[in-house]
Design an enzyme around this catalytic site. Sequence first.
Site, PDB file in Angstrom:
ATOM      1  N   GLY A  93       0.846  -1.197   0.000  1.00  0.00           N
ATOM      2  CA  GLY A  93       0.000   0.000   0.000  1.00  0.00           C
ATOM      3  C   GLY A  93       0.875   1.237   0.000  1.00  0.00           C
ATOM      4  O   GLY A  93       2.091   1.153   0.242  1.00  0.00           O
ATOM      5  N   GLN A 118       2.862   9.966   1.840  1.00  0.00           N
ATOM      6  CA  GLN A 118       4.220   9.416   1.864  1.00  0.00           C
ATOM      7  C   GLN A 118       5.066   9.904   0.689  1.00  0.00           C
ATOM      8  O   GLN A 118       6.286   9.799   0.726  1.00  0.00           O
ATOM      9  CB  GLN A 118       4.178   7.884   1.870  1.00  0.00           C
ATOM     10  CG  GLN A 118       3.593   7.316   3.153  1.00  0.00           C
ATOM     11  CD  GLN A 118       3.465   5.814   3.078  1.00  0.00           C
ATOM     12  OE1 GLN A 118       2.496   5.301   2.525  1.00  0.00           O
ATOM     13  NE2 GLN A 118       4.433   5.092   3.611  1.00  0.00           N
ATOM     14  N   CYS A 142       6.143  -0.342   7.297  1.00  0.00           N
ATOM     15  CA  CYS A 142       5.824   0.919   6.612  1.00  0.00           C
ATOM     16  C   CYS A 142       7.002   1.286   5.721  1.00  0.00           C
ATOM     17  O   CYS A 142       8.157   1.191   6.152  1.00  0.00           O
ATOM     18  CB  CYS A 142       5.579   2.017   7.650  1.00  0.00           C
ATOM     19  SG  CYS A 142       5.107   3.591   6.926  1.00  0.00           S
ATOM     20  N   LEU A 143       6.685   1.706   4.510  1.00  0.00           N
ATOM     21  CA  LEU A 143       7.757   2.087   3.581  1.00  0.00           C
ATOM     22  C   LEU A 143       8.460   3.370   4.046  1.00  0.00           C
ATOM     23  O   LEU A 143       9.554   3.659   3.578  1.00  0.00           O
ATOM     24  CB  LEU A 143       7.192   2.260   2.164  1.00  0.00           C
ATOM     25  CG  LEU A 143       6.563   0.984   1.571  1.00  0.00           C
ATOM     26  CD1 LEU A 143       5.909   1.290   0.227  1.00  0.00           C
ATOM     27  CD2 LEU A 143       7.599  -0.126   1.411  1.00  0.00           C
ATOM     28  N   HIS A 186      -4.119   1.388   7.872  1.00  0.00           N
ATOM     29  CA  HIS A 186      -2.778   1.964   8.008  1.00  0.00           C
ATOM     30  C   HIS A 186      -2.615   3.153   7.036  1.00  0.00           C
ATOM     31  O   HIS A 186      -2.107   4.214   7.420  1.00  0.00           O
ATOM     32  CB  HIS A 186      -1.761   0.851   7.716  1.00  0.00           C
ATOM     33  CG  HIS A 186      -0.329   1.253   7.651  1.00  0.00           C
ATOM     34  ND1 HIS A 186       0.617   0.839   8.552  1.00  0.00           N
ATOM     35  CD2 HIS A 186       0.344   2.016   6.750  1.00  0.00           C
ATOM     36  CE1 HIS A 186       1.797   1.336   8.235  1.00  0.00           C
ATOM     37  NE2 HIS A 186       1.658   2.057   7.129  1.00  0.00           N
ATOM     38  N   GLU A 187      -3.082   2.971   5.791  1.00  0.00           N
ATOM     39  CA  GLU A 187      -2.941   4.055   4.793  1.00  0.00           C
ATOM     40  C   GLU A 187      -3.843   5.234   5.152  1.00  0.00           C
ATOM     41  O   GLU A 187      -3.462   6.396   4.959  1.00  0.00           O
ATOM     42  CB  GLU A 187      -3.252   3.554   3.377  1.00  0.00           C
ATOM     43  CG  GLU A 187      -2.431   2.369   2.889  1.00  0.00           C
ATOM     44  CD  GLU A 187      -0.941   2.518   3.084  1.00  0.00           C
ATOM     45  OE1 GLU A 187      -0.439   3.656   3.157  1.00  0.00           O
ATOM     46  OE2 GLU A 187      -0.259   1.481   3.219  1.00  0.00           O
ATOM     47  N   HIS A 192      -2.175   7.423   7.521  1.00  0.00           N
ATOM     48  CA  HIS A 192      -1.206   8.343   6.897  1.00  0.00           C
ATOM     49  C   HIS A 192      -1.910   9.624   6.450  1.00  0.00           C
ATOM     50  O   HIS A 192      -1.369  10.718   6.586  1.00  0.00           O
ATOM     51  CB  HIS A 192      -0.555   7.691   5.673  1.00  0.00           C
ATOM     52  CG  HIS A 192       0.618   6.805   5.985  1.00  0.00           C
ATOM     53  ND1 HIS A 192       1.739   7.245   6.662  1.00  0.00           N
ATOM     54  CD2 HIS A 192       0.866   5.509   5.677  1.00  0.00           C
ATOM     55  CE1 HIS A 192       2.610   6.258   6.762  1.00  0.00           C
ATOM     56  NE2 HIS A 192       2.110   5.180   6.176  1.00  0.00           N
TER      57      HIS A 192
HETATM   58  O1  K1U Z   1       2.114   2.453   4.108  1.00  0.00           O
HETATM   59  C1  K1U Z   1       3.073   1.798   3.757  1.00  0.00           C
HETATM   60  O2  K1U Z   1       4.191   2.211   3.953  1.00  0.00           O
HETATM   61  C2  K1U Z   1       2.885   0.451   3.051  1.00  0.00           C
HETATM   62  C3  K1U Z   1       2.885  -0.713   4.019  1.00  0.00           C
HETATM   63  C4  K1U Z   1       1.478  -1.224   4.187  1.00  0.00           C
HETATM   64  C5  K1U Z   1       1.270  -2.183   5.318  1.00  0.00           C
HETATM   65  C6  K1U Z   1       1.661  -3.481   5.256  1.00  0.00           C
HETATM   66  C7  K1U Z   1       1.442  -4.347   6.309  1.00  0.00           C
HETATM   67  C8  K1U Z   1       0.799  -3.937   7.428  1.00  0.00           C
HETATM   68  C9  K1U Z   1       0.410  -2.635   7.480  1.00  0.00           C
HETATM   69  C10 K1U Z   1       0.647  -1.771   6.447  1.00  0.00           C
HETATM   70  C11 K1U Z   1       3.773  -1.801   3.462  1.00  0.00           C
HETATM   71  O3  K1U Z   1       3.647  -2.193   2.360  1.00  0.00           O
HETATM   72  S1  K1U Z   1       4.916  -2.449   4.551  1.00  0.00           S
HETATM   73  C12 K1U Z   1       5.981  -3.539   3.672  1.00  0.00           C
HETATM   74  C13 K1U Z   1       5.445  -4.754   3.025  1.00  0.00           C
HETATM   75  O4  K1U Z   1       5.764  -4.911   1.883  1.00  0.00           O
HETATM   76  C14 K1U Z   1       4.597  -5.803   3.645  1.00  0.00           C
HETATM   77  C15 K1U Z   1       4.360  -5.941   4.978  1.00  0.00           C
HETATM   78  C16 K1U Z   1       3.545  -6.944   5.474  1.00  0.00           C
HETATM   79  C17 K1U Z   1       2.966  -7.850   4.626  1.00  0.00           C
HETATM   80  C18 K1U Z   1       3.213  -7.745   3.284  1.00  0.00           C
HETATM   81  C19 K1U Z   1       4.024  -6.728   2.803  1.00  0.00           C
HETATM   82 ZN    ZN Z   2       2.997   3.311   6.057  1.00  0.00          ZN
END
Ligand code: K1U
Ligand code: ZN
Length: 170
Positions: A46, A51, A92-93, A134-135, A138
């Site tokens: 996401g 961001q 989170c990225l 989560h998004e 943000h």
């Molecule tokens: O908002 C962001 O930075 C994106 C975030 C979204 C998110 C993933 C998992 C839980 C809450 C929010 C990410 O993509 S984090 C990195 C990721 O690639 C990932 C993490 C968990 C499962 C699958 C992918």
């Molecule tokens: Zn995030």
Amino acid sequence: MALREILQYPDPRLQKVARPVAVVDDRVRAIVSDMFETMYAAKGVGLAATQVDVHERIIVVDTSELRDQPMVLINPEILERDDQGKEWEEGCLSLPGIYDKVTRPDRVRVRALDARGESFEFDADGLLSVCVQHEMDHLEGKVFVDYLSALKRNRIKARMRKRQRETEPA
Ligand code: K1U
Ligand code: ZN
């Protein structure tokens, strides 16, 4: 399409509250397209416009295994949420390599506009539910570490600042 820079915590721009999108036009669709490119390149599931330093209520999500189910949520709203909370390990990225547990409602019903400006609703659970919530945080200027204790959050902040100092160009 273009890759955009992802703001890194604790950048104060991550605390800005995003404004609603007034018209879904080609300008907004160009932002969406850049956001997908940026999210897929960073291997995220996401990304919120906040961001990439765009303070408008735009989210992109793809929680599918094959990374072939892109979803665009413009001006998203949560219509209903489960009373029952569920704990998930979040990432989170904007905080690469940092993960911690956050409890959120397990299921949510969401309404948003799509890339054509049409309203749609859906029920989400599991990773999609966590990711949308989560998004949406943000867009309110909130990051997942805001749910952690001040002690943990300050340690994470110090770690991120140290990392940023070490990677700064001389
Ligand atoms: O908002 C962001 O930075 C994106 C975030 C979204 C998110 C993933 C998992 C839980 C809450 C929010 C990410 O993509 S984090 C990195 C990721 O690639 C990932 C993490 C968990 C499962 C699958 C992918
Ligand atoms: Zn995030």
